[in-house]
Each structure stands twice: as C-alpha cells, then as structure tokens.
Design an enzyme around this catalytic site. Structure first.
Site, mmCIF file in Angstrom:
data_model
loop_
_atom_site.group_PDB
_atom_site.id
_atom_site.type_symbol
_atom_site.label_atom_id
_atom_site.label_comp_id
_atom_site.label_asym_id
_atom_site.label_seq_id
_atom_site.Cartn_x
_atom_site.Cartn_y
_atom_site.Cartn_z
ATOM 1 N N HIS A 164 68.791 -7.048 -26.081
ATOM 2 C CA HIS A 164 67.818 -7.914 -25.419
ATOM 3 C C HIS A 164 66.471 -7.700 -26.069
ATOM 4 O O HIS A 164 66.030 -6.568 -26.246
ATOM 5 C CB HIS A 164 67.716 -7.575 -23.932
ATOM 6 N N CYS A 206 66.996 -12.484 -28.277
ATOM 7 C CA CYS A 206 66.062 -13.566 -27.959
ATOM 8 C C CYS A 206 64.793 -13.342 -28.768
ATOM 9 O O CYS A 206 64.363 -12.207 -28.932
ATOM 10 C CB CYS A 206 65.687 -13.531 -26.483
#
Lengths: 338, 640
Positions: A164, A206
C-alpha cells in the site's frame, strides 16, 4: 575498456592481458568478441522482491511478489541471488481454505507458492531498516548469507516492491513508511559503493510513480503501476478464497513474463506497453532518463533472467606461434608482480 | 450583534462598532474582554434576564426540531472494517433439510424430558465433532414473575466448541440460541446444529466457534457469560465453564420458531441502551441484500428510497421505536447481555408472517455461514465503526455527533434558567443590602427538609417495593409480582403528598427559599441529564423532553393549577405510561387504555426484575435520579 573486465574476475589479470595483447594481433578480435559477449555490461543478476503488507486481506500483495519470484527463478536467477521479503504468510494462514498454496488466478491453475520457495525475510523482519540495510550492504556481521545482497559493480539488480502506498511513500506493515527520498538516497549509496551496474525498479502500489520521482543516481530504470493521484486496482476477486488474488498491473506483467524464455530477445519497450489504461484502469508509468542505454536495446532477460552466455566455437583459434615467448613474458611479468 | 467592541480591531472599526452598540458606551478601555468588563457584563445580564423566557422556548423547540429532522438527514451506512473486506465470500451450504430434521428431533426430546434435553444435545453435538460441555446454574429471583412463577430457577446450558484447525484458540465467535419452554426456538436449535456440522467440515477457521444453547432464555445466557468471563455481576450461582475458547469477538443470537420464514428481524438495542458496533449490522445488511432475504428493523419494512413524506414518516417511526427501546434499557434479546462485555452481538429473529414469499431455512443458514466466514477474517475487535448511533432504517444511521446537539439544546434551557435564578438571587443579595440574619441562615436551612425528603422518597421507592413484598402481599390480595408493582405505584403517589406534610411542619423561607430550591433542582436535573446523555442518550432525551418545560416554568404563587397539571403530566411515572402508549402507536398496533395499563404494569415489573437479574439502570435512575428531581419541583410549586 571492456577487455579489462573479463571472466567475471576483477583481479589483475587485466594487466596481464593488456601486456600480452600489445604483443598480439588477436587483440582486436578478442575485443570485438568480448564487446559482443558483454554487450550489457553486467555479469551477474540479483533480485530483491519485497511485499510490504500483512493481513489476510492483503493476500494479493504476496501473490504479486511470488509471481515475480517465480518468473525470475524460471528465467535463471537462483535462490542465492534472490532476496525475497514477504511480510505475511498467506499460504499457511489459518484462513486459507487451500492451505500451502497461493494462487494468482481465479482458475487456480498456477500455484505461485510452488514447492521450493525460499523466503529470506519473513513476517516482522520486513522492515524499512532491514530493507535499506539489504540495499546498502550495511548489515550486521551475523546476518546469514541468504539475507545479504552481495552485488558488485557488474550486477544488474531487479527491485520489485508492492503493498500500500501513497504520494511519496510506501507503507511497511501498517506501522512505518519508506519515503521516495529515502529510497533515492539508498540507491545513491548503492551507486557510490559500486553495488550495481544497472538497476530496474518496479513498483505496484497506489500512486506508485511518486516513488521514482526523486531518483538521481545513474543507470536506474523505473516502472510503476499508476501515476500520482491514481489508485492501482486489484483484480481477480475469488469467492472461494474470499479475497482478491492479484493486482491488475502485476497480473498482466506476469502474463507477459510467462511468454519470456531465457533466449528471448524481447526488450524493455515491450514491458512498457504491458497493461494499458484500458486493462489496468490506472496509467502505468516509467522513467528512463537516468538510464544510459536505449530501452530498445535492453533485454528483459538482462534483469529478469540470469543469462549465462555460452558460445560454442567450432573452429580453433590461432594463437601466436611463438607460444614459448608469450609464456616467458607472462611468467616474467608474474615474477615481477609477485 | 456585538454588544461591545472586540478587544483589538482598528480604530475606525472600533468606532463604527461602538456606534452600533447600544448598551455599551464607547468610552471603555479597549483591552477588556467581553465578560471581564463590568459594564458589558451588566448589559449581558440584563439581556439574559429580559430575553430569558423567549430564549428558553426557542432552545427547547430547536432541540425537538433537531431531533425530528434527524431521520431526514441521515447518511448511508458503510462498512469500515478493512479486514471484512471488499469481496463477498461464496457460500456452499444447504442446511435446510438437515436443520428441519434436527429441529424435530430436538422438539420430540424436549417434550419427552419436559425441559431441556441436555443428554440428547450433548450426544448430538459430540457426534457432529464438537467439544461438548454443560454448565448448570441456579438463580434466586427477587420476586417470582409470570414467566418463572417461582423464586428459585435452575437450569443447564449446553455448548459445543469447534476448535480452529490451524490456529491457537485465542479468539472465538459465538452462535447462541436461547432455549425456551414449549416449542419456541426448536428450529433455531436445529439450524444451529446443522450449521455446526457444516462448519466442522471446513478448514478455513482462524477462530474457534462456540455453539451455545441456553435454558431459561436470558437467565441462562447471563449465567454462561458471567461464568465464561469469571465475574459475578448479578449474584447468579453457576458452575464454571470448563471449555474456554479465548476472547469472543462477535456473537449472533438466533430465534426461530417456524419451518419457513418470510423475513428476518434484527434487534440491535441491548442492556442499558448499548448498541453493537455499526459494522456488524452493516455486514448483516449487506448479506441480506446479497441473498435477497427480507430484513426488517424494529419490525418495520425499509422505507422507500429517495426523499418522500411516507418515507420520512416510516424512518421517524423506526427511529422512535429504537429510541423507546433504548430508553427502556432492557436487553432486547439475548444479544443485549453481551454488549456489556464489549462483545458485539445481534439477535436475529425469524418471522413467519402472511407474506407470500417464503424463505427456507437454507437461506438463513447461508447468511449465517457467510457472516461467520467474514467475521473469521477479523484480526482485531470491531472498532472501526460507530459505537453510538441511532438507526432510522437498516441502511441509514445517525451518529452521536449528529444527535447530541438535540439534548444539548434541551440542557441549554436548564442552564439559562439556572443563570437567570442565580442572577436574581445575587441581585436581591446586593439590592437588599444587609439581609436579616435569621432569614439568611434560614434560607439555607429551609432547603434541607425538601431535599432530604425528596431523596428519602426516592430511596423508599427504590428499596421498599422489592424488600417489602411480604408486607405488600398481606395488604394486596394479589400475587407477589403484582404486589410489588402496586406497592411501587403506591409509594410514588404517596410521595406527591409530601409537600403538604412537610410544609405543615415548616414555614418561612420566603422568596429566596424557593428560588434557591428551584436552582438546586435545576442543577440536579441538568447533572442527571448530562450523565444520561453519555450513558443512554435516548433515556436522557425522553426525560429531558418531558421534564425540562416544567422545570423551567415552575414557581409558587399565582394560579397553581395549570402548573400542577403540567407537573403531573410530566412526572416520570406518567411519562413511562405515555411511552408505552407511544410504542404501541409506532408499531401501528394502537392499544386501548386498558391494555396500555396492563402493559404499563408489566413494564414496571420488568424494570424492577431486570435491575436485579441483569443490572439494568432504568430503575435506579428513575427512582433515585428523576423522581427526587421531580419531587423537588413539586415542592417548589407548593412553596408557602
């Protein structure tokens, strides 16, 4: 130049060769062959594959990393040259309805966990500090060999990271982060310590492109799964296991890599085309300005495989007739040096 | 509007502002704050005294309006817990036929034994592969109510533990069926056993599963919980729990008495108005939407989407029912007892109404399987979502930040009135110069009897009915339960006659006396309501909405009749009666006065019983908190 670095051996043989070559017309043929032989400039390959997230619902990050591990092993890099860091154990997680497996596709044909996975940093050992120590080589002396990145200035290193992330950082294990500045500085340390020849950095998180914005060391090529402000999406929701199995970008990269074999001549430009926006939803990005060679000339196997070039010569090489003179010169030099 | 210039604006601005300001002259030191400048303070005080009543009325109406607007502006629920994830899990079970067969078996054995068939349950659970234990318990009731009809209640709980195959037994999930007499909940037990058998065959459990069947409904559940956590909260005698499975992360209680069902009603409010984490409810709701099972809340269908009159009315009714349920403070089902231990729990009631579309037990079984599988993925307790909320429907919620200002505005009325009295008292202090010494001393002394008497009446109301039930049964020719309730009502009404009795003994006090007494009553009420705002908002709001107007308005002198009527109408006892009527009205099954009276008596009995059995707070709060405050106001009204 290239003739000085030969046979993966950094000793002073280069001096010997130089002396002999001066007296031999074979110098130019050797140079041509050597240049062709060492076109990419590297002699060994390493891979550092990092999965930074734990917990069962981050199954896909472990599957991502294991997919790249599998490809890299298949193409020739041995376990001794791979540093695999997995932040959690998905295969043996009590929630896994298919124990001892990690799948990357809904059809469950490919078990990327396989039979001979060697995880070097596992569970809570995957920290920012350990990662940076691996890269820079500042490792306590008690660290076992399998946990070290023993690269030299002729190594091509593949670094793959997934987890992440956000704008300028990557989250490690829910408790800390590594920033793009830290990463760039670590790579600069590696360059100054001559720990790599060329480096390929792939990140699937991301806003992944933010992680390579700050690189400033030469010979680095970077790929990311999404631009700043975009999210990388997951893929393959599986109802039986109950989680998403892969991320989109790595899913398509794996599909691409399955076509590669050690003799492939596919180059980096093809890798840049993998996963266009229509399939990935996010826009993958890449950065090649720090890289000296043209991506057109960079083979996939330069980073993903460990290709040992073997040339079988059918004819005999004609050495200088005066073998005895050559030998005496050689031994003289040797005596002088010793 | 600004009464005084702010401390530091520029000269031109200050002059302009001072021109605007009427009460405060411009010639004052610019560095003084609003409240430290005596002239400004006097101006503010004058304003407060002049506008007190309009401000109070405005604040009260604003509080009520705020509350009534909540269902219209409620946002949608959403799943906050990441671990319960984005993907749904596929369910593979078909438990219907097995569940029905086991249910019939259970019913037959229950009839044969004449109670809970403990041996059969143990044997069946063992054959399914669970680790079975039994737990006997016994309880002495404070007074025998109609459900139990005896003082001593004995029972046995049976539970089976499915150990997680590859995990340490550190956490557990619980499925509970409260076993009752007759043929209630037979199908629920059947479904529980069928689900246990199915779950035994799966390898993906990371937490232990406990399947519990209790006897005597809530009594058994309370006994099991206390023994499991090794505490003694309510004086229950229970055998220890030998098979422990770690901390329980979530629990589901199942009530089902029919072979097919048309809908599932979910009960959320628990003991003392606590509610489970909103994530658990949202998870259940998402499973309902996925499987097409009709899920109702408070027995009401979901309101239509989009803003509309009927939709708003339905949402308001649903929220009103939840507020009434929370205010009552009783455990709304077996799940209500878990919330005290911070175990998130829901009760699912299978309803078989006259609707055409019926669901088989398999549908409910799949929902339960899916829920347990999702809860299995949890890594920590449910903590990401709201713990305090109101629900106008299953898909919308009102968080504490949205509903608290309603009670705040009601408390503002009390604060304004208290300020008003305080300023008048201090003004009369200054105005009279030297007050006569006896009256000054007397002012405080005259306060003591009303306060003591009110407190004593409250204590009597709290303690006497249950402890004096032997005396009560002699006076009233009825059963113990009715005797206790009637004694309660008797003491309550007797308390209302107290001002006349005490005032005959004492006299004097005068103007300052009643104003001080009213100030104290207002402060006590404000304190009570503020504490209730945090503990049980619904109870606090309902008490506030009824008690704040009389508290603000009451004064002796003038015509006492309208104020007396207002006070009597808003007394906590009558509020309870009206709440019972309102509840029936909201459930769209309006009750006549006679039926309402019966229900009211039942509610009183239940309130007393729950306080002793489960530690509910309604009885002590009303008897020791609201009733003495109300008596103080009653005293103020009849002040000589």
């Amino acid at each position: 130049m290239s003739i000085e670095r030969c046979c993966g051996n950094n000793k002073t043989m280069s001096g010997h060769f130089f002396l002999i070559a001066e007296k031999s017309k074979l110098y130019f043929t050797f140079q041509d062959q050597a240049e062709q032989f060492f076109r990419s400039g590297h002699t060994n390959n390493w891979a550092v594959l990092v999965c930074t997230s734990r917990f069962w619902f981050n199954y896909r990050h472990v599957a991502n990393t294991l997919s790249v591990y599998r490809s890299v092993k298949r193409l020739g890099i041995p376990d001794s040259h791979i540093v695999l860091m997995l932040a959690d154990d998905m295969a043996c997680n009590p929630r896994n309805p298919k124990p001892a497996t990690v799948f990357s596709h809904k059809n469950m044909e490919l078990n990327v966990y396989g039979d001979d996975v060697e995880v070097d940093y596992r569970s809570y050992e995957v920290t920012v500090e350990n990662f940076l120590r691996v890269l820079t080589g500042r490792i306590p002396p008690s660290t076992p060999r399998s946990k070290r990145l023993l690269s030299d200035d002729r190594s091509n290193i593949l670094i793959y990271m997934t987890g992440h992330g956000g704008n300028g950082f990557l989250k490690f294990q829910d408790s800390e982060e590594i920033t793009n500045v830290e990463l760039a500085d670590a790579f600069e340390q590696m360059w100054q310590k001559r720990r790599y020849n060329e480096l390929l950095f792939i990140i699937d998180t991301c806003q992944g492109a933010s992680m390579y914005e700050r690189f400033y060391s030469p010979n680095i090529m970077a790929l990311a799964s999404s631009q700043v402000g975009e999210d990388s999406l997951s893929h393959q929701p599986d109802l039986e296991i109950g989680v998403h199995l892969m991320d989109r970008y790595t899913f398509y990269v794996l599909e691409f890599l399955e076509e590669i074999h050690p003799a492939s001549q596919t180059n980096m430009n093809d890798l840049f085309q993998v996963c266009p926006k229509s399939l990935c939803v996010s826009t993958p990005g890449h950065r090649t300005d720090l890289f000296q060679r043209d991506p057109q000339n960079v083979l996939i196997t330069d980073f993903f495989g460990s290709v040992r070039k073997v040339e079988i010569t059918t004819g005999a090489l004609a050495l200088d007739r005066d073998v005895a003179a050559l030998e005496s010169n050689y031994f003289q030099f040797d005596v002088v040096n010793n | 509007m600004s009464l005084c210039s702010a401390p530091r604006p520029g000269r031109a601005l200050r002059q302009r502002l001072s021109g605007l300001a009427r009460p405060c002259p411009a010639a004052h030191p610019p560095a003084m704050g609003l409240l430290s400048d005596p002239q400004c303070r006097r101006a503010l005080a004058r304003l407060l005294l002049r506008l007190n009543t309009p401000l109070c009325v405005l604040s009260y109406l604003a509080g009520l309006t705020w509350f009534l607007l909540l269902p219209a502006l409620a946002p949608r629920t959403y799943l906050s817990e990441n671990a319960m994830g984005s993907t749904m899990v596929g369910e593979g079970s078909d438990l219907g036929p097995r569940a029905l067969a086991l249910a019939r078996d259970f019913g037959a054995h229950k009839r044969k034994v004449g109670g809970m068939p403990v041996e059969w349950l143990e044997q069946t659970m063992f054959q399914l592969g669970l680790e079975v234990h039994r737990q006997p318990f016994s309880r002495t009731l404070p007074f025998p109510d109609e459900a139990h009809e005896r003082y001593l209640v004995r029972g046995t709980n049976v539970f089976g533990v499915l150990r997680a195959p590859r995990a340490a037994s550190t956490e557990a999930l619980l499925l509970l069926v409260p076993g009752s007499e007759g043929s209630k909940n037979n199908q629920a037990v059947g479904l529980l056993l069928a689900l246990a058998g199915y779950c035994r065959g799966q390898v993906y459990w990371a937490k232990d599963l406990i399947f519990l069947v209790t006897e005597h409904d809530l009594l058994g559940t309370q006994a099991w919980l206390e023994a499991y956590h090794d505490v003694n909260l309510t004086g229950i005698h229970s055998g220890g729990v030998p098979g422990r499975a770690g901390a329980i992360q979530a629990a589901l209680a199942l009530e089902l008495s029919s072979d097919v069902l048309t809908s599932v009603d979910v009960a959320v409010e628990g003991l003392n108005g606590q509610v489970p984490n909103l994530d658990l409810l949202t998870l259940f709701h998402s499973f309902c939407l996925k499987s097409g099972l009709l899920c109702t809340f408070q027995g009401k269908l979901p309101p239509p989407e989009g803003p509309s009159g009927p939709g708003y009315a339905q949402s308001l009714r649903t929220m009103g029912l939840m507020v009434l349920g929370q205010a009552g403070g009783g455990p709304g089902g077996a799940h209500g007892l878990f919330l005290r231990f911070r175990i998130e729990a829901l009760t699912l009631r299978g309803i078989n109404s006259f609707r055409q579309h019926k669901f088989h037990l398999g549908a409910l079984g799949r929902t339960l399987e899916g829920m347990f599988r999702k809860l299995n993925n949890l890594l920590e307790r449910l903590h990401q979502s709201y713990f305090l909320y109101l629900l106008p429907s299953l898909s919308r919620f009102v968080s504490i930040g949205s509903y608290m200002p309603a009670l705040g505005l009601l408390l503002l009325v009390l604060a304004l009135r208290a300020l008003d009295l305080w300023m008048r008292l201090s003004r009369s202090d200054e105005g009279e110069g030297d007050p006569p010494p006896e009256e000054a001393r007397g002012g405080l002394l005259w306060l003591l009897p009303p306060i003591l008497v009110s407190g004593g009446a409250g204590a009597a109301l709290y303690l006497l009915p249950v402890r004096g039930q032997a005396v009560a049964t002699q006076h009233f020719p009825v059963g113990e339960a009715e005797a206790v309730v009637l004694a309660l009502i008797g003491i309550y009404v007797a308390g209302m006659a107290l001002p006349h009795s005490t005032h005959r003994a004492l006299s004097g006090g005068g103007q300052r006396g009643w104003m001080t007494l009213k100030l104290l009553a207002l402060l006590a009420l404000a304190l009570l309501l503020t504490c209730l705002a945090l503990l049980n908002f619904s109870l606090g709001f309902l008490l506030g909405a009824t008690l704040v107007p009389p508290a603000a308005a009451v004064r002796p002198g003038g015509s006492r009749l309208p104020l007396a009527v207002l006070l009597v109408l808003t007394t906590p006892g009558l509020s309870l009666f009206l709440a019972v009527l309102l509840e029936r009205e909201l459930l769209e099954a309006p009750a006549g006065l006679g039926e309402a009276w019966q229900r009211f008596l039942g509610a009183l009995g239940q309130g007393l019983l729950q306080e002793h059995l489960h530690g509910a707070h309604l009885s002590p709060l009303l008897c020791l908190g609201a009733y003495p405050c109300w008596l103080l106001l009653w005293n103020v009204l009849f002040w000589k």
